[in-house]
Design an enzyme around this catalytic site. Structure first.
Site, PDB file in Angstrom:
ATOM      1  N   SER A  32       0.867  -1.175   0.000  1.00 27.31           N
ATOM      2  CA  SER A  32       0.000   0.000   0.000  1.00 27.31           C
ATOM      3  C   SER A  32       0.901   1.221   0.000  1.00 27.31           C
ATOM      4  CB  SER A  32      -0.862   0.013   1.251  1.00 27.31           C
ATOM      5  OG  SER A  32      -0.027   0.230   2.361  1.00 27.31           O
ATOM      6  N   LYS A  33       0.292   2.380  -0.133  1.00 25.58           N
ATOM      7  CA  LYS A  33       1.086   3.592  -0.200  1.00 25.58           C
ATOM      8  C   LYS A  33       1.924   3.756   1.078  1.00 25.58           C
ATOM      9  CE  LYS A  33       0.513   8.161  -1.668  1.00 25.58           C
ATOM     10  NZ  LYS A  33       1.226   8.813  -2.450  1.00 25.58           N
ATOM     11  N   ARG A  34       1.310   3.443   2.186  1.00 24.08           N
ATOM     12  CA  ARG A  34       2.001   3.595   3.470  1.00 24.08           C
ATOM     13  C   ARG A  34       3.142   2.581   3.596  1.00 24.08           C
ATOM     14  NH1 ARG A  34       0.337   1.751   8.175  1.00 24.08           N
ATOM     15  NH2 ARG A  34      -1.548   1.019   7.153  1.00 24.08           N
TER      16      ARG A  34
END
Ligand code: GLU
Length: 463
Positions: free
Chosen positions: A242-244
């Protein structure tokens, strides 16, 4: 000549997964003395944006992934239309007049039966008179490709080996939409064939497209390229990236203070091995060692600790003057305009600890007043009156000495001894007073760099 391509859709910034695909293509091209084509797949007018295209160019350049040729699919529409026409003439396609509502209906039935949806070929089976009636009525249509109804499609993937697909599972894909715009699967095949791409290296998420594309190659009489599907990248907990958890844009890594060389080394390791024992290689060595047979089938794990380790390593490969140049923009960004010679001294002290260039801002106490102090530290070192008394005594006596690392250390040691204290009982509160923190480079070095005036002022201010 070996020819590969990286074919991003400019519907978002170049993220780290896309950069890994670009890098593997680049490495293979360089290793094989071949060429790398950058193809912007911007047929989706709604979602494609110029700013994303620019971000892709800038990110690739920043990483040092130079390409040999660049194309935009939006500029090649006439070519696709010409090939779509040829396919129609050769009887490989048919016009499908099914409406969205009819298709939705069919899809629902499949859903109820819990079967994967596949277009049932209604229009493929229509008698000629029905077709010409619909045509005369001027009904909108899409053009579908007649997939073989029997047999198998075999993909001999250079990474994953032989994969067999039953043709009955492949639906009659749409090759051009009602507005006449050709679709991804069709454009990709026409382009890869006309651009004489010899090896298609792309993410494993494209595997399901490949048998469909192989059938298109065959129908158009094009020679098949080699395929190599590279493994997915997962977060360290094995979930989807994910982006995180790492899937950020390359430009975000740049803004966080990662060096392109570290990112390249890190990405090169995601799903490919170069040696049984080593992981740090200069780009030239990665190029020499890159081989598709060493690409793994299993997913690659995105490990931030390794990325930080590599980044710190590459920072330390630079001279102090080079590091000063690199960290300066990050200080400016934090509102600090560093004095050149002070910055060099700070770099000398901090470089062992830098994982990212942004970490330099942890050392802002060298450049600005200390206004905040670690709360737990204050509680521990500046609550007890006896400790405060000792600190004040130290502060009074140290004023008389020369602020050089060796003298400062010798003085502090003998002061501690004379007062029956351990060195740490002085070092910690003094560090807190000078930096606001409980952790810093060696205290006596820090004191020398800060200088006597600043130190005495800060020691005098805290209590
Ligand atoms: N444009 C496609 C994408 O961004 C890639 C196409 C391909 O590599 O075949 O996912």
């Amino acid at each position: 000549m070996v020819t590969v391509r990286f074919a991003p859709s400019p519907t978002g910034n170049l993220h780290i997964g896309g950069a890994r695909t670009a890098l593997f293509n680049y490495l293979f091209a360089k290793n094989q003395k071949g060429k790398l084509i950058l193809r912007i797949e911007d047929t989706d007018k709604e979602r494609s944006k110029k700013e994303y295209e620019e971000n892709i160019f800038a990110s690739m350049k920043w990483l040092g992934l130079e390409w040999d040729e660049v194309y935009r699919q939006s500029e090649r529409m006439e070519i696709y239309k010409e090939y779509a026409k040829k396919m129609e003439t050769s009887g490989h396609t048919y016009r499908c007049y099914c409406t969205k509502e009819e298709l939705d209906q069919k899809r629902k039935i499949y859903e109820k039966l819990k079967k994967p949806y596949k277009y049932d070929g209604t229009c493929r089976k229509l008698p000629a008179e029905d077709l010409s009636k619909k045509e005369n009525e001027g009904r909108p249509y899409v053009v579908r490709f007649k997939m073989p109804l029997t047999g198998q499609t075999i993909l001999n993937d250079l990474v994953r080996g032989k994969i067999t697909f039953e043709n009955t599972e492949l639906d009659d894909i749409i090759i051009s939409r009602t507005d006449g715009i050709p679709t991804y699967n069709f454009c990709v095949v026409v382009d890869d064939a006309l651009m004489q791409v010899t090896h298609i290296i792309r993410g494993e998420d494209h595997i399901s497209n490949t048998p469909r594309q192989i059938q298109l190659y065959t129908a158009m009489g094009f020679k098949l390229p080699e395929f190599a599907h590279i493994p997915l990248i997962l977060a360290s907990d094995k979930s989807r990236l994910s982006k995180r958890a790492g899937a950020a844009a390359v430009t975000e890594y740049k803004e966080e203070g990662y060096l392109p060389i570290a990112i390249v080394n890190f990405l090169a390791l995601l799903g490919c091995s170069y040696s049984a024992t080593e992981e740090i290689f200069p780009l030239s060595e990665i190029i020499n060692r890159f081989a598709l047979k060493n690409v793994n089938k299993s997913p690659a794990i995105f490990d931030f600790t390794k990325l930080d380790y590599l980044n710190g390593y590459y920072i330390r490969q630079k001279t102090e003057a080079e590091i000063a140049v690199l960290v300066r923009p990050f200080l400016l960004n934090a509102g600090i305009t560093p004095d050149e010679s002070l910055l060099l001294k700070v770099v000398k002290l901090e470089k062992e600890r830098l994982k990212k260039l942004t970490d330099i801002t942890d050392a802002k106490y060298f450049f600005t007043e200390v206004t905040e102090y670690d709360t737990a530290g204050m509680e521990k070192h500046f609550k007890d009156p006896l400790k405060i008394e000792l600190f004040k005594k130290f502060r009074g006596e140290i004023a008389g000495i020369d602020f050089k690392t060796v003298e400062l250390e010798a003085f502090t040691r003998s002061f501690a001894e004379k007062n029956g204290k351990k060195l740490g009982e002085l070092v910690h509160p003094v560090r807190l007073a000078l930096t606001g923190k409980l952790i810093s480079p060696g205290l006596f070095e820090v004191m020398e760099v800060l200088g006597k005036d600043v130190c005495l002022k800060r020691l005098g201010k805290i209590v």
